[in-house]
Design an enzyme around this catalytic site. Sequence first.
Site, mmCIF file in Angstrom:
data_model
loop_
_atom_site.group_PDB
_atom_site.id
_atom_site.type_symbol
_atom_site.label_atom_id
_atom_site.label_comp_id
_atom_site.label_asym_id
_atom_site.label_seq_id
_atom_site.Cartn_x
_atom_site.Cartn_y
_atom_site.Cartn_z
ATOM 1 N N LYS A 1 6.359 4.916 10.209
ATOM 2 C CA LYS A 1 5.728 4.089 9.174
ATOM 3 C C LYS A 1 5.077 2.901 9.871
ATOM 4 O O LYS A 1 5.748 2.081 10.499
ATOM 5 C CB LYS A 1 6.751 3.618 8.150
ATOM 6 C CG LYS A 1 6.128 2.803 7.025
ATOM 7 C CD LYS A 1 7.177 2.392 5.997
ATOM 8 C CE LYS A 1 6.569 1.604 4.864
ATOM 9 N NZ LYS A 1 7.589 1.198 3.863
ATOM 10 N N LYS B 1 4.969 -7.274 8.172
ATOM 11 C CA LYS B 1 6.169 -6.510 8.492
ATOM 12 C C LYS B 1 6.098 -5.943 9.899
ATOM 13 O O LYS B 1 6.659 -4.892 10.198
ATOM 14 C CB LYS B 1 6.363 -5.409 7.447
ATOM 15 C CG LYS B 1 6.429 -5.947 6.019
ATOM 16 C CD LYS B 1 6.778 -4.882 4.995
ATOM 17 C CE LYS B 1 6.894 -5.486 3.602
ATOM 18 N NZ LYS B 1 7.352 -4.513 2.576
ATOM 19 N N LYS C 1 3.353 7.709 7.739
ATOM 20 C CA LYS C 1 2.728 6.881 6.712
ATOM 21 C C LYS C 1 1.994 5.732 7.378
ATOM 22 O O LYS C 1 2.583 5.062 8.233
ATOM 23 C CB LYS C 1 3.807 6.348 5.760
ATOM 24 C CG LYS C 1 3.283 5.500 4.624
ATOM 25 C CD LYS C 1 4.423 4.985 3.743
ATOM 26 C CE LYS C 1 3.890 4.136 2.606
ATOM 27 N NZ LYS C 1 4.973 3.548 1.789
ATOM 28 N N SER D 1 -1.548 4.155 -1.146
ATOM 29 C CA SER D 1 -2.293 3.510 -2.232
ATOM 30 C C SER D 1 -3.696 3.090 -1.819
ATOM 31 O O SER D 1 -4.639 3.207 -2.604
ATOM 32 C CB SER D 1 -1.514 2.300 -2.728
ATOM 33 O OG SER D 1 -1.291 1.368 -1.676
ATOM 34 N N TYR E 1 -0.940 10.255 -5.048
ATOM 35 C CA TYR E 1 -1.156 9.838 -6.437
ATOM 36 C C TYR E 1 -2.142 10.772 -7.136
ATOM 37 O O TYR E 1 -2.306 10.686 -8.352
ATOM 38 C CB TYR E 1 -1.663 8.391 -6.466
ATOM 39 C CG TYR E 1 -0.704 7.442 -5.779
ATOM 40 C CD1 TYR E 1 0.448 7.013 -6.417
ATOM 41 C CD2 TYR E 1 -0.931 7.008 -4.462
ATOM 42 C CE1 TYR E 1 1.347 6.166 -5.781
ATOM 43 C CE2 TYR E 1 -0.044 6.173 -3.827
ATOM 44 C CZ TYR E 1 1.094 5.750 -4.487
ATOM 45 O OH TYR E 1 2.000 4.925 -3.847
#
Length: 336
Positions: free
Chosen positions: A201, A225, A256, A282, A321
């Site tokens: 990630k 992060k 990801k 997203s 999505y």
Amino acid sequence: MMSSPFPHRRMRRLRAKDALRGLVAEHRLTTDDLIYPVFVLPGENTREAVPSMPGVERLSIDLLVQEAAHWVALGIKTIALFPVTPMSLKTECASEAFNPEGLAQQAMRALKKAFPEVMLMSDIALDPFTSHGQDGLLDETGYVMNDETVEVLIKQALSHAEAGADIVAPSDMMDGRIGSIRKALEEAGHINTCIMAYSAKYASAYYGPFRDAVGSAANIKGGNKKTYQMDPANTDEALHEIALDIEEGADMVMVKPGMPYLDVVRRCKDEFKVPTFAYQVSGEYAMHQAAFANGWLNEEAVILESLLAFKRAGADGILTYFAPKAAELLAKQNAK
């Protein structure tokens, strides 16, 4: 690679008809490949649009169950749940993450009761529950503490398994958390609960709309992060992360974001040959939707092409999505 010279070998022969193209297709996309990420919020008969993700809504549990009937009918077999935690329940220690009556836990129980055949995947991470928006507990300097965070993640994973999660998916990127969660699940008797590790990630700029959707964007207040998520410059490091998670007991691994990191998906599949997943995140969704709305791209063709790209790179499944729309398009395609 040796091949007969032209005209003995005409590559276009196998592209001349639909049936021929289907016969020799190397990769196929089906509804089995689709995992649908959904956002659940408190209340009843409540839905909220996510402005940065056109077409995506946050749903209360009752509406989530109603909508799930449509998704199941389309052939979607796995749903990934992401709770929208009220600000009043967010704390520095993220205690709401393992509340047995928490929003995610209630949603899992409701979905399992209505659709016992559906696979439920739960997000194991603390950022929806922390007042600071980070994925873990902070020390006095603001650094995310690893081992202390893992202890809370264990509690969260156990509460999700007890609520009906078929797959727990640690997305926090703390060191050693897969082995600790696997040990705790075994000891608690959850021997068939799968772990899908967010193994590679990246500290990506593509997550912005997701943070809007779960309500953590305001908490992190421009922070980042980078001390625990991976540097986008690195791929060898991703293989080390993946190897460690497999060794610690991950059943499946994930890369990801998705399309900007298909090279990592390919390297993972080639190197480890384990069930490998990717998340069309997203930001990828939002970019596509903007292009569709402006008439710059053909929506139906691009949705299926983008998802097929994951299969071609080696992914066994995709969190997207677009799952309901893709399922509708695949049904239309198969009906021809």
